[in-house]
Design an enzyme around this catalytic site. Structure first.
Site, PDB file in Angstrom:
ATOM      1  N   GLY A  49      -0.953  -9.208  -4.317  1.00 40.81           N
ATOM      2  CA  GLY A  49       0.404  -8.690  -4.239  1.00 40.81           C
ATOM      3  C   GLY A  49       1.400  -9.740  -4.661  1.00 40.81           C
ATOM      4  O   GLY A  49       1.842  -9.783  -5.811  1.00 40.81           O
ATOM      5  N   SER A  50       1.718 -10.645  -3.725  1.00 40.17           N
ATOM      6  CA  SER A  50       2.741 -11.679  -3.981  1.00 40.17           C
ATOM      7  C   SER A  50       2.419 -12.533  -5.179  1.00 40.17           C
ATOM      8  O   SER A  50       3.319 -12.901  -5.941  1.00 40.17           O
ATOM      9  CB  SER A  50       2.882 -12.586  -2.767  1.00 40.17           C
ATOM     10  OG  SER A  50       2.668 -11.873  -1.594  1.00 40.17           O
ATOM     11  N   MET A  68     -11.165  -7.764   4.109  1.00 36.66           N
ATOM     12  CA  MET A  68      -9.777  -8.199   4.322  1.00 36.66           C
ATOM     13  C   MET A  68      -9.766  -9.704   4.593  1.00 36.66           C
ATOM     14  O   MET A  68     -10.558 -10.204   5.395  1.00 36.66           O
ATOM     15  CB  MET A  68      -9.155  -7.483   5.535  1.00 36.66           C
ATOM     16  CG  MET A  68      -8.855  -6.003   5.354  1.00 36.66           C
ATOM     17  SD  MET A  68      -7.813  -5.581   3.945  1.00 36.66           S
ATOM     18  CE  MET A  68      -6.309  -6.503   4.304  1.00 36.66           C
ATOM     19  N   GLY A 126      -1.459  -4.994   7.260  1.00 35.71           N
ATOM     20  CA  GLY A 126      -0.145  -4.541   7.717  1.00 35.71           C
ATOM     21  C   GLY A 126       0.989  -5.067   6.857  1.00 35.71           C
ATOM     22  O   GLY A 126       1.972  -4.370   6.645  1.00 35.71           O
ATOM     23  N   PHE A 127       0.823  -6.277   6.362  1.00 33.35           N
ATOM     24  CA  PHE A 127       1.921  -6.884   5.614  1.00 33.35           C
ATOM     25  C   PHE A 127       1.405  -7.705   4.437  1.00 33.35           C
ATOM     26  O   PHE A 127       0.343  -8.330   4.530  1.00 33.35           O
ATOM     27  CB  PHE A 127       2.761  -7.789   6.524  1.00 33.35           C
ATOM     28  CG  PHE A 127       3.373  -7.037   7.667  1.00 33.35           C
ATOM     29  CD1 PHE A 127       4.587  -6.385   7.514  1.00 33.35           C
ATOM     30  CD2 PHE A 127       2.709  -6.937   8.885  1.00 33.35           C
ATOM     31  CE1 PHE A 127       5.138  -5.650   8.562  1.00 33.35           C
ATOM     32  CE2 PHE A 127       3.241  -6.210   9.936  1.00 33.35           C
ATOM     33  CZ  PHE A 127       4.468  -5.567   9.786  1.00 33.35           C
ATOM     34  N   GLY A 128       2.169  -7.692   3.349  1.00 32.88           N
ATOM     35  CA  GLY A 128       1.875  -8.564   2.223  1.00 32.88           C
ATOM     36  C   GLY A 128       2.416  -9.958   2.513  1.00 32.88           C
ATOM     37  O   GLY A 128       3.102 -10.180   3.514  1.00 32.88           O
ATOM     38  N   GLY A 129       2.086 -10.900   1.660  1.00 32.24           N
ATOM     39  CA  GLY A 129       2.669 -12.233   1.745  1.00 32.24           C
ATOM     40  C   GLY A 129       2.106 -13.130   2.827  1.00 32.24           C
ATOM     41  O   GLY A 129       2.711 -14.152   3.161  1.00 32.24           O
ATOM     42  N   SER A 189      -1.244  -5.435  -6.017  1.00 33.89           N
ATOM     43  CA  SER A 189      -0.881  -4.551  -4.908  1.00 33.89           C
ATOM     44  C   SER A 189       0.554  -4.064  -5.067  1.00 33.89           C
ATOM     45  O   SER A 189       1.503  -4.842  -5.054  1.00 33.89           O
ATOM     46  CB  SER A 189      -1.041  -5.289  -3.582  1.00 33.89           C
ATOM     47  OG  SER A 189      -0.568  -4.463  -2.550  1.00 33.89           O
ATOM     48  N   GLY A 198      -5.633  -9.972   0.512  1.00 36.04           N
ATOM     49  CA  GLY A 198      -4.763 -10.680   1.441  1.00 36.04           C
ATOM     50  C   GLY A 198      -4.607 -12.141   1.084  1.00 36.04           C
ATOM     51  O   GLY A 198      -5.544 -12.917   1.221  1.00 36.04           O
ATOM     52  N   GLY A 199      -3.440 -12.500   0.562  1.00 39.19           N
ATOM     53  CA  GLY A 199      -3.151 -13.904   0.267  1.00 39.19           C
ATOM     54  C   GLY A 199      -3.974 -14.505  -0.864  1.00 39.19           C
ATOM     55  O   GLY A 199      -4.141 -15.725  -0.925  1.00 39.19           O
TER      56      GLY A 199
END
Ligand code: DX5
Ligand code: ZN
Length: 213
Positions: free
Chosen positions: A194-195, A134, A139-142, A7, A173-174
């Site tokens: 992402g992270s 999802m 809305g937010f990464g991490g 991501s 997500g995560g």
């Protein structure tokens, strides 16, 4: 085949060329579009998507977290998206949006939030390239993965198989190397990360680990 879609949201936006070089083994690039209305955050629009599409060697998987997706599908298609997904919660005409994505020559996907069931998805499976489940509130990464969503993945995979279809299931997500095997066992075949990719020193090694290698 398991595919990994890092991501872009977790990348260093001041150095996107280098960031893309560091994920050369990625199968797709996940691009999070947020309008500050559908989700309480603003991130990435058409111009950045277009610039990134020009230099990214992998296809773009554009995740629209916006209201009125029908008004923007064409712009993101022109910007270079390959897959375009939008939320069933976005109060749009779902069938019209799917048709629009296809008319642009792109691959359509439907997204459901953690609290949303599969009611809008199941009757449309044959029209879809992918369903994005999802595993966090968008809305937010991490954020931490809500693993109970893997049950939805399993139910969806069962129905896709029952209908003899080849629809892909993406989780977002995560997702980490630790929980990825459970997502895959449930039936996911595209992992957004992402992270866990951009937070790693060796990004390609992180991608390999997500795939279980
Ligand atoms: C969340 C986004 C995700 C996010 C994933 O709203 O849709 O794609 O960037 O980031 P991680 O893997 O860090 O949860
Ligand atoms: Zn996303």
């Amino acid at each position: 085949m398991i595919r990994v879609a890092p991501s872009l949201l977790a990348a260093d936006f001041a150095d996107l060329k280098q960031e893309l070089n560091s994920i050369s083994d990625a199968d797709l690039l996940h691009v999070d579009i947020m309008d500050g209305v559908f989700v309480p955050n603003i991130a990435i629009g058409v111009p950045v998507t277009q610039s990134v599409a020009k230099i990214a060697p992998m296809p773009l998987d554009v995740h629209l977290m916006i209201t009125r997706p029908e008004e923007y599908i064409e712009q993101f298609a022109k910007a270079g998206a390959e897959i375009i997904t939008f939320h069933v919660e976005s109060n749009c005409d779902i069938d019209a949006c799917i048709a629009k994505i296809k008319a642009c020559g792109k691959k359509p996907g439907l997204v459901v939030n953690p609290a949303t069931g599969l009611e809008e998805v199941l009757p449309r499976l044959k029209d879809l390239y992918m369903v994005l489940i999802m595993t966090v509130q968008p809305g937010f990464g991490g954020q931490k993965c809500k693993e109970e969503c893997f049950e939805k993945v399993a139910a969806l995979r069962k129905e896709i198989d029952r209908q003899g279809l080849s629809v892909h299931i993406e989780v977002d997500g995560g997702i980490t190397a630790e929980n990825a095997p459970r997502a895959v066992a449930a039936g996911a075949d595209i992992l957004v990360a992402g992270s866990s990719v951009f937070g790693a020193k060796d990004r390609n090694e992180a991608i390999a680990r997500l795939k279980g290698n």
